[in-house]
Design a protein around this motif. Structure first.
Motif, mmCIF file in Angstrom:
data_model
loop_
_atom_site.group_PDB
_atom_site.id
_atom_site.type_symbol
_atom_site.label_atom_id
_atom_site.label_comp_id
_atom_site.label_asym_id
_atom_site.label_seq_id
_atom_site.Cartn_x
_atom_site.Cartn_y
_atom_site.Cartn_z
ATOM 1 N N GLN A 50 0.814 -1.209 0.000
ATOM 2 C CA GLN A 50 0.000 0.000 0.000
ATOM 3 C C GLN A 50 0.852 1.265 0.000
ATOM 4 N N GLY A 51 2.063 1.170 0.569
ATOM 5 C CA GLY A 51 2.933 2.333 0.615
ATOM 6 C C GLY A 51 3.606 2.647 -0.701
ATOM 7 N N GLY A 52 3.534 1.721 -1.656
ATOM 8 C CA GLY A 52 4.098 1.943 -2.979
ATOM 9 C C GLY A 52 5.605 1.757 -3.022
ATOM 10 N N PRO A 53 6.155 1.669 -4.234
ATOM 11 C CA PRO A 53 7.603 1.472 -4.383
ATOM 12 C C PRO A 53 8.394 2.730 -4.055
ATOM 13 N N VAL A 54 9.653 2.536 -3.687
ATOM 14 C CA VAL A 54 10.527 3.661 -3.368
ATOM 15 C C VAL A 54 10.968 4.364 -4.648
ATOM 16 N N ASP A 55 11.406 5.594 -4.503
ATOM 17 C CA ASP A 55 11.961 6.363 -5.618
ATOM 18 C C ASP A 55 13.340 5.794 -5.961
ATOM 19 N N PRO A 56 13.575 5.422 -7.220
ATOM 20 C CA PRO A 56 14.891 4.881 -7.586
ATOM 21 C C PRO A 56 16.044 5.837 -7.322
ATOM 22 N N ASP A 57 15.752 7.122 -7.238
ATOM 23 C CA ASP A 57 16.808 8.106 -6.990
ATOM 24 C C ASP A 57 17.077 8.315 -5.496
ATOM 25 N N ALA A 58 16.312 7.632 -4.645
ATOM 26 C CA ALA A 58 16.570 7.731 -3.211
ATOM 27 C C ALA A 58 17.837 6.958 -2.861
ATOM 28 N N GLU A 59 18.337 7.191 -1.663
ATOM 29 C CA GLU A 59 19.501 6.432 -1.205
ATOM 30 C C GLU A 59 19.053 5.005 -0.892
ATOM 31 N N LEU A 60 19.622 4.040 -1.580
ATOM 32 C CA LEU A 60 19.174 2.658 -1.458
ATOM 33 C C LEU A 60 20.266 1.792 -0.842
ATOM 34 N N PRO A 61 19.887 0.775 -0.091
ATOM 35 C CA PRO A 61 20.871 -0.075 0.585
ATOM 36 C C PRO A 61 21.308 -1.237 -0.295
ATOM 37 N N ARG A 62 22.338 -1.926 0.116
ATOM 38 C CA ARG A 62 22.630 -3.244 -0.432
ATOM 39 C C ARG A 62 21.552 -4.205 0.060
ATOM 40 N N ILE A 63 21.195 -5.173 -0.762
ATOM 41 C CA ILE A 63 20.302 -6.251 -0.343
ATOM 42 C C ILE A 63 20.938 -7.554 -0.779
ATOM 43 N N GLN A 64 21.185 -8.431 0.181
ATOM 44 C CA GLN A 64 21.898 -9.663 -0.113
ATOM 45 C C GLN A 64 23.234 -9.310 -0.782
ATOM 46 N N GLN A 65 23.537 -9.932 -1.924
ATOM 47 C CA GLN A 65 24.821 -9.670 -2.580
ATOM 48 C C GLN A 65 24.773 -8.509 -3.573
ATOM 49 N N TYR A 66 23.652 -7.807 -3.650
ATOM 50 C CA TYR A 66 23.480 -6.774 -4.662
ATOM 51 C C TYR A 66 23.816 -5.389 -4.118
ATOM 52 N N SER A 67 24.590 -4.627 -4.902
ATOM 53 C CA SER A 67 25.032 -3.295 -4.500
ATOM 54 C C SER A 67 23.883 -2.304 -4.583
ATOM 55 N N ALA A 68 24.120 -1.105 -4.067
ATOM 56 C CA ALA A 68 23.107 -0.047 -4.125
ATOM 57 C C ALA A 68 22.750 0.289 -5.569
ATOM 58 N N GLU A 69 23.714 0.259 -6.483
ATOM 59 C CA GLU A 69 23.431 0.558 -7.888
ATOM 60 C C GLU A 69 22.572 -0.550 -8.506
ATOM 61 N N GLN A 70 22.870 -1.787 -8.191
ATOM 62 C CA GLN A 70 22.040 -2.879 -8.695
ATOM 63 C C GLN A 70 20.623 -2.805 -8.125
ATOM 64 N N ILE A 71 20.513 -2.441 -6.855
ATOM 65 C CA ILE A 71 19.196 -2.292 -6.246
ATOM 66 C C ILE A 71 18.442 -1.114 -6.861
ATOM 67 N N ARG A 72 19.172 -0.087 -7.256
ATOM 68 C CA ARG A 72 18.516 1.027 -7.966
ATOM 69 C C ARG A 72 17.877 0.518 -9.256
ATOM 70 N N ASN A 73 18.571 -0.362 -9.981
ATOM 71 C CA ASN A 73 17.997 -0.915 -11.200
ATOM 72 C C ASN A 73 16.742 -1.731 -10.892
ATOM 73 N N ALA A 74 16.778 -2.466 -9.769
ATOM 74 C CA ALA A 74 15.584 -3.207 -9.361
ATOM 75 C C ALA A 74 14.435 -2.249 -9.059
ATOM 76 N N ALA A 75 14.753 -1.127 -8.415
ATOM 77 C CA ALA A 75 13.720 -0.134 -8.105
ATOM 78 C C ALA A 75 13.112 0.441 -9.381
ATOM 79 N N ILE A 76 13.939 0.645 -10.392
ATOM 80 C CA ILE A 76 13.419 1.134 -11.680
ATOM 81 C C ILE A 76 12.461 0.106 -12.274
#
Length: 369
Positions: A50-76
């Motif tokens: 219900q809260g919706g997805p995060v903004d890809p341009d926000a500061e994003l964390p690592r998740i598992q083995q994926y870097s913040a840049e890779q997680i940004r691509n997931a957010a996109i």
């Protein structure tokens, strides 16, 4: 102030100690991580997007083995799916596909290492009509093209993830996508307020607690109250939970997978007497089924009333009927003994608490509606 994960674990432990009854006999294990990321994942598991997805341009964390840049691509990928009015199940499929194709990295032309002329997060080929090289390297464009193709596949939201992804990608490795489903689910939950817990084909972010298939690909095998719990103080070797209802209630596959075992489990005296009601101390699961799911998760279903409706090596879909509730084997009354095991480890070492595991998938046990 207590932290979310500790509250959840404490509540689960208290509930387990209060639960009584019944029987069972196999194994399970859970991904309880003590780091901040793990706590954040658990806290989102109670929401349904219900809260919706995060903004890809926000500061994003690592998740598992994926870097913040890779997680940004997931957010996109997730945000594009939302803008195209694709339900969260599509987001999980798209993220898992990009994990397999590029590790969530926007790849350019790799020269001799390239698979033909594949480029971008989804390794789309300009020569196959996906777009120009510049377009398929644009994460928004490539995500849009993926969803547009997925939408044309009849019944895509009911297919196992690996089959839905393969129908879009036409990969030389059609079974490779499935292993990414668990982490893709975690990523969608963390980036989109628990959206992988929503009903798979719903745009309204309705929670899947009513037995419908969640965007994670999981559903409840049986809508029933939880009786005897997982490894309680009174039953420390009880490797699953008991869902207690009347005989003949349909039992459903908790997720898509392949049936790995169908058998009449022997009792303590080595007898196969599953077509009659059992009793406490008899031993064995009675009529039983085991299913292997994405990520090498195994589920086990015990005490069925008659021979299961599935056979070994059969592919089953989430929510497909596999048998009916009974009281065969080591049983004090009609119920389903349900187990979850990680790493396809059938022993007690692989067993996890099904209540906690299913809560994280968005298909919580213990509700009869």
């Amino acid at each position: 102030m207590s932290r979310p994960r500790k509250i959840v674990v404490l509540v689960a432990s208290v509930v387990s100690l209060l639960l009584l009854c019944c029987c069972g006999g196999v194994t399970v294990l859970l991904l309880n991580r003590a780091d901040d990321e793990g706590e954040q994942l658990i806290s989102t598991s109670f929401n349904c997007g219900q809260g919706g997805p995060v903004d890809p341009d926000a500061e994003l964390p690592r998740i598992q083995q994926y870097s913040a840049e890779q997680i940004r691509n997931a957010a996109i990928i997730i945000n594009v799916g939302k803008s195209l009015k694709m339900p969260p199940r599509a987001w999980v499929i798209a993220v898992a596909t990009a994990m397999q194709e590029s590790q969530l990295t926007n790849l350019g032309h790799l020269g001799k290492k390239n698979d033909h002329d594949s480029q971008g997060m989804f390794q789309q080929r300009p020569s196959s009509g996906w777009g120009t090289p510049a377009q398929v390297r644009d994460p928004v464009y490539s995500s849009t093209k993926f969803y547009q193709k997925l939408r044309t596949i009849k019944g895509w939201d009911k297919l196992p993830l690996t089959r839905a992804a393969q129908k879009v990608q036409i990969s030389a490795y059609p079974d490779a996508y499935a292993k990414h489903e668990p982490i893709a689910t975690q990523i969608v939950n963390q980036l989109a307020d628990g959206a992988a817990n929503a009903v798979g084909d719903s745009l309204s972010m309705e929670c899947a607690s009513a037995g419908k298939v969640a965007a994670s690909g999981w559903t409840v095998p049986l809508k029933a109250p939880v009786g005897s719990g997982f490894r309680t103080a009174s039953r420390p070797t009880h490797q699953g939970v008991d869902l207690s209802v009347e005989k003949h209630r349909p039992i459903l596959a908790a997720a898509s997978g392949v049936v790995s075992m169908v058998k009449c489990d022997e009792d303590f005296r080595g007898r196969q007497t599953c077509n009659v009601d059992g009793y406490p101390g008899k031993g064995g699961c009675g009529w039983m089924v085991e299913i292997i799911h994405a990520g090498n998760v195994m589920t086990r279903y015990c005490h069925l009333v008659q021979r299961p409706l599935v056979r070994e090596n059969q592919q089953v879909a989430a929510g497909e009927m596999i048998g009916r509730v009974g009281s065969s084997g080591n049983s004090s009354g009609p119920h389903l003994h349900f187990e979850v095991h990680l790493n396809n480890d059938r022993s007690r070492h692989g067993a996890v608490d099904p209540v906690q595991f299913m809560q994280k998938t968005g298909a919580p046990l213990g509700r009869e509606e």
